[in-house]
Design a protein around this motif. Sequence first.
Motif, PDB file in Angstrom:
ATOM      1  N   LYS A   1     -58.648   9.337  82.700  1.00  0.00           N
ATOM      2  CA  LYS A   1     -57.943  10.455  83.307  1.00  0.00           C
ATOM      3  C   LYS A   1     -56.444  10.178  83.307  1.00  0.00           C
ATOM      4  CE  LYS A   1     -57.784  13.350  87.438  1.00  0.00           C
ATOM      5  NZ  LYS A   1     -58.304  13.562  88.803  1.00  0.00           N
ATOM      6  N   PRO A   2     -55.628  11.062  82.654  1.00  0.00           N
ATOM      7  CA  PRO A   2     -54.188  10.805  82.580  1.00  0.00           C
ATOM      8  C   PRO A   2     -53.509  11.064  83.908  1.00  0.00           C
ATOM      9  CG  PRO A   2     -54.689  12.931  81.600  1.00  0.00           C
ATOM     10  CD  PRO A   2     -56.009  12.309  81.978  1.00  0.00           C
ATOM     11  N   GLY A   3     -52.252  10.666  83.979  1.00  0.00           N
ATOM     12  CA  GLY A   3     -51.455  10.930  85.165  1.00  0.00           C
ATOM     13  C   GLY A   3     -51.148  12.409  85.304  1.00  0.00           C
ATOM     14  N   LEU A   4     -50.523  12.766  86.425  1.00  0.00           N
ATOM     15  CA  LEU A   4     -50.283  14.169  86.736  1.00  0.00           C
ATOM     16  C   LEU A   4     -49.399  14.837  85.684  1.00  0.00           C
ATOM     17  CD1 LEU A   4     -50.600  16.525  88.706  1.00  0.00           C
ATOM     18  CD2 LEU A   4     -48.595  15.672  89.934  1.00  0.00           C
TER      19      LEU A   4
ATOM     20  N   ASP B   1     -76.680   5.108  80.368  1.00  0.00           N
ATOM     21  CA  ASP B   1     -75.453   5.904  80.384  1.00  0.00           C
ATOM     22  C   ASP B   1     -74.266   4.983  80.126  1.00  0.00           C
ATOM     23  OD1 ASP B   1     -73.704   8.022  80.667  1.00  0.00           O
ATOM     24  OD2 ASP B   1     -73.547   7.776  82.845  1.00  0.00           O
ATOM     25  N   TYR B   2     -73.405   5.383  79.180  1.00  0.00           N
ATOM     26  CA  TYR B   2     -72.217   4.611  78.812  1.00  0.00           C
ATOM     27  C   TYR B   2     -71.020   5.215  79.529  1.00  0.00           C
ATOM     28  CZ  TYR B   2     -68.741   2.436  75.695  1.00  0.00           C
ATOM     29  OH  TYR B   2     -67.695   1.727  75.174  1.00  0.00           O
ATOM     30  N   THR B   3     -70.377   4.455  80.433  1.00  0.00           N
ATOM     31  CA  THR B   3     -69.336   5.020  81.270  1.00  0.00           C
ATOM     32  C   THR B   3     -68.300   3.968  81.633  1.00  0.00           C
ATOM     33  OG1 THR B   3     -68.882   6.089  83.396  1.00  0.00           O
ATOM     34  CG2 THR B   3     -70.712   4.558  83.325  1.00  0.00           C
ATOM     35  N   LEU B   4     -67.085   4.428  81.966  1.00  0.00           N
ATOM     36  CA  LEU B   4     -66.025   3.539  82.427  1.00  0.00           C
ATOM     37  C   LEU B   4     -66.096   3.288  83.927  1.00  0.00           C
ATOM     38  CD1 LEU B   4     -62.860   4.722  80.452  1.00  0.00           C
ATOM     39  CD2 LEU B   4     -63.882   2.459  80.387  1.00  0.00           C
TER      40      LEU B   4
ATOM     41  N   SER C   1     -65.312  -6.555  83.883  1.00  0.00           N
ATOM     42  CA  SER C   1     -63.946  -6.976  83.562  1.00  0.00           C
ATOM     43  C   SER C   1     -63.377  -6.211  82.377  1.00  0.00           C
ATOM     44  CB  SER C   1     -63.918  -8.474  83.279  1.00  0.00           C
ATOM     45  OG  SER C   1     -64.783  -8.801  82.198  1.00  0.00           O
ATOM     46  N   MET C   2     -64.200  -5.876  81.388  1.00  0.00           N
ATOM     47  CA  MET C   2     -63.707  -5.143  80.225  1.00  0.00           C
ATOM     48  C   MET C   2     -63.357  -3.706  80.578  1.00  0.00           C
ATOM     49  SD  MET C   2     -63.783  -7.270  77.607  1.00  0.00           S
ATOM     50  CE  MET C   2     -63.834  -6.249  76.140  1.00  0.00           C
ATOM     51  N   THR C   3     -63.932  -3.206  81.658  1.00  0.00           N
ATOM     52  CA  THR C   3     -63.664  -1.825  82.060  1.00  0.00           C
ATOM     53  C   THR C   3     -62.196  -1.635  82.390  1.00  0.00           C
ATOM     54  OG1 THR C   3     -65.896  -1.740  82.964  1.00  0.00           O
ATOM     55  CG2 THR C   3     -64.380   0.012  83.614  1.00  0.00           C
ATOM     56  N   GLU C   4     -61.597  -2.627  83.071  1.00  0.00           N
ATOM     57  CA  GLU C   4     -60.186  -2.526  83.425  1.00  0.00           C
ATOM     58  C   GLU C   4     -59.309  -2.527  82.186  1.00  0.00           C
ATOM     59  OE1 GLU C   4     -58.968  -1.890  86.390  1.00  0.00           O
ATOM     60  OE2 GLU C   4     -61.040  -1.725  87.051  1.00  0.00           O
ATOM     61  N   VAL C   5     -59.652  -3.357  81.200  1.00  0.00           N
ATOM     62  CA  VAL C   5     -58.871  -3.400  79.969  1.00  0.00           C
ATOM     63  C   VAL C   5     -58.964  -2.066  79.237  1.00  0.00           C
ATOM     64  CG1 VAL C   5     -58.526  -4.627  77.793  1.00  0.00           C
ATOM     65  CG2 VAL C   5     -59.319  -5.863  79.809  1.00  0.00           C
ATOM     66  N   ALA C   6     -60.147  -1.458  79.226  1.00  0.00           N
ATOM     67  CA  ALA C   6     -60.360  -0.218  78.485  1.00  0.00           C
ATOM     68  C   ALA C   6     -59.608   0.956  79.088  1.00  0.00           C
ATOM     69  CB  ALA C   6     -61.853   0.100  78.431  1.00  0.00           C
ATOM     70  N   ARG C   7     -59.083   0.814  80.281  1.00  0.00           N
ATOM     71  CA  ARG C   7     -58.277   1.883  80.881  1.00  0.00           C
ATOM     72  C   ARG C   7     -56.806   1.793  80.465  1.00  0.00           C
ATOM     73  NH1 ARG C   7     -61.138   4.264  85.112  1.00  0.00           N
ATOM     74  NH2 ARG C   7     -63.026   3.144  85.736  1.00  0.00           N
ATOM     75  N   ASP C   8     -56.457   0.755  79.730  1.00  0.00           N
ATOM     76  CA  ASP C   8     -55.065   0.518  79.346  1.00  0.00           C
ATOM     77  C   ASP C   8     -54.827   1.096  77.949  1.00  0.00           C
ATOM     78  OD1 ASP C   8     -52.548  -0.386  78.884  1.00  0.00           O
ATOM     79  OD2 ASP C   8     -52.994  -2.511  79.122  1.00  0.00           O
ATOM     80  N   GLU C   9     -53.914   2.068  77.843  1.00  0.00           N
ATOM     81  CA  GLU C   9     -53.625   2.708  76.564  1.00  0.00           C
ATOM     82  C   GLU C   9     -52.472   2.040  75.818  1.00  0.00           C
ATOM     83  OE1 GLU C   9     -54.976   5.455  74.756  1.00  0.00           O
ATOM     84  OE2 GLU C   9     -56.633   4.861  76.044  1.00  0.00           O
TER      85      GLU C   9
END
Length: 681
Positions: free
Chosen positions: A510-513, A406-409, A222-230
């Motif tokens: 990974k940022p948008g295009l 391994d620490y990964t998103l 669940s924290m993975t989704e939050v960590a993708r929010d800038e």
Amino acid sequence: MSIALARTWLPHWPGWRRLPREARDTLFLLAVIAWTVLPHLSHLPVWTGVLTTVVLLWRGRLAVAGGALPGRLVLLAVLALAIGLTFWSYRSLLGKEPGVTMAVALMALKTLELRARRDAFVVFFLGFFIILTHFLYSQSMPVAVAMLISIWGLLTGLVLAHMPVGQPSLRQAGGLAARTALLGAPVMALLFMLFPRIGPLWGVPQDGISTTGLSNAMKMGSMTEVARDESVAMRVRFEGRAPSPPDMYFRGPVLTRFDGLEWRPLGLPFAPANAPARPPELKTQGTPVRYEATLEPLRVASLPLLEATTEVAPVEGVRISPREDLQWLGERPVYERLRVSATAYIRHTLGSSRRNGEIQESMELPAGFNPRTLAWARALRSELGNADATAFTQAVMSHIRTGGYDYTLSPGEYGRNAVDEFWLDRKTGFCEHFASAFVVIMRGAGFPARIVTGYQGSDQEPVDGYYIVRQSSAHAWAEYWQSGIGWVRADPTAAVAPDRIGRSSRLEVKPGLVAGAFAAMNPELFAELRNAWEAVNNRWNQWVLNYTRGQQLDVLKNIGFTAPDWEDLALLLIGALSALALAGAAWAWFDRHRVDPWVRQLERMKRALRALGVPAAPHEAPRALAAHVRERLGKAGEPLAAALELLEAQRYSRAQTRHPDAALTRQFAAASRRLRTSPSR
């Protein structure tokens, strides 16, 4: 067939300047309506945008083609459709969302019966109402700027509705609307600064806030989704030197109960209104850290404040109280932006809770889950002998550092025995995977432990004096109970990814295009632009959205009041408004007695004509005066008659200027003098 149909439906475009006055005004008003409604489309049903677009295009076609407006039965049918779709979407016609949806649909439908000026006024008033409804969803600066443009557009439409017959310039109407808005700006600023407020400007509940952020429950992943929010979670300004990144732990919900899949808090996740504060048993060391935090809307009542915050200044309209587990809780979730001033001690020891059974509940594990990890924990405990909780923790941390984790998103999905699968098989996870496994292992070995969620670290450089903590800084760590000391922080992420804690180096998303291409071309410029935007947005938040009653009284102090109160604020506001009213009355009196420069020019010409014996009544226009001149003076008066006709053409032409032609006045005066001194007279 489709091309022929399109040609039949689409009218011939004659060009903007060749359109009739009514068509131009209608198209401009439709564009303003579309701009005003546009920000609402992101949170209203899709059919609302489709219906509004179809109706506006339909009305635009009728305006260009000069077609007849639809009949009442057609309007009633479309209205019934809008009402039915609204009820189908919300199962009600009452409330914020249904009300806004119906207001948008009604404003679009009203454009199909713009037959009189009063119909246009209804559209204007609906437009102003819809502008207000935008701030029920967002008070951000882009929305405010967009609504200022809408206000200008509606005021311009209002000016056009009062224009006389002819073809007045849209530029003239827009300029008048802009000047009118600017004249009202001082009154708006005065009311904003001095009008007593029940709550802050942003104090409207936002039940449509973002779904990201901290939560009172946590599953592995669940924290993975939050960590993708800038997006920004909060902004923090420190008095003096800021703590180092490893010390920036912002404590949120503490999760103790575990059902095998999900972690939840122990006790209520909010502070009941009548419950007394339960300050923690805390031993502090070192110099206190004083700071100010501006929190963005959250879904939880737990305020993520710096560990260990010991004191929080009272916040207007919000009751915040400490809890024994070092949380600061409000009475409800923080659905609005909140600014708090607080004091914290980085060096501290959290002692035992006075809640019965907390230590015991911090050792409980559900039966039938993660049997291999529990066996691994018992084996390690047996291997270490009589090691206490601290020594056991060090052994677990050493295993994380050397065990190939391994620490990964992107750890992927885990099954029912998620801790077994993570700890012993895949060894790939994010902070919540490591924290969950650590707590399960500690409890399996007989040591009390729990999970703490919140934020860790911030952007490395402050922007406008504020350190920005983003949603991507969301973090989960652990605490274990050490007899004789109390609760001790243990962060397994620091063992597998030390830079994440030591330097606040978050995993890159990974940022948008477009953003990715721009950042790849010039990453320094991209960072500077983002920081500049953050600085401007922070000023907006601090000076506008967070302008509170306390700051109103501070304004009075700055202008000379020694101990201002609400009476002083009210008297100052009444005095300022009275002064503005008197100034407006004086200007109205002065403006009433002013003479239009065109009228002044015509009066001078009339006096000259009377001196020549030509009749010039007060009500007569220049063209009538020219006829009198030709009748009385004949060919000799032709220059005067031509000048009068030129004056009328200049006054009422499409390219009218604000001031009359002074050269024409001088020529008229010279010609009249020549006639008066002529020997023939």
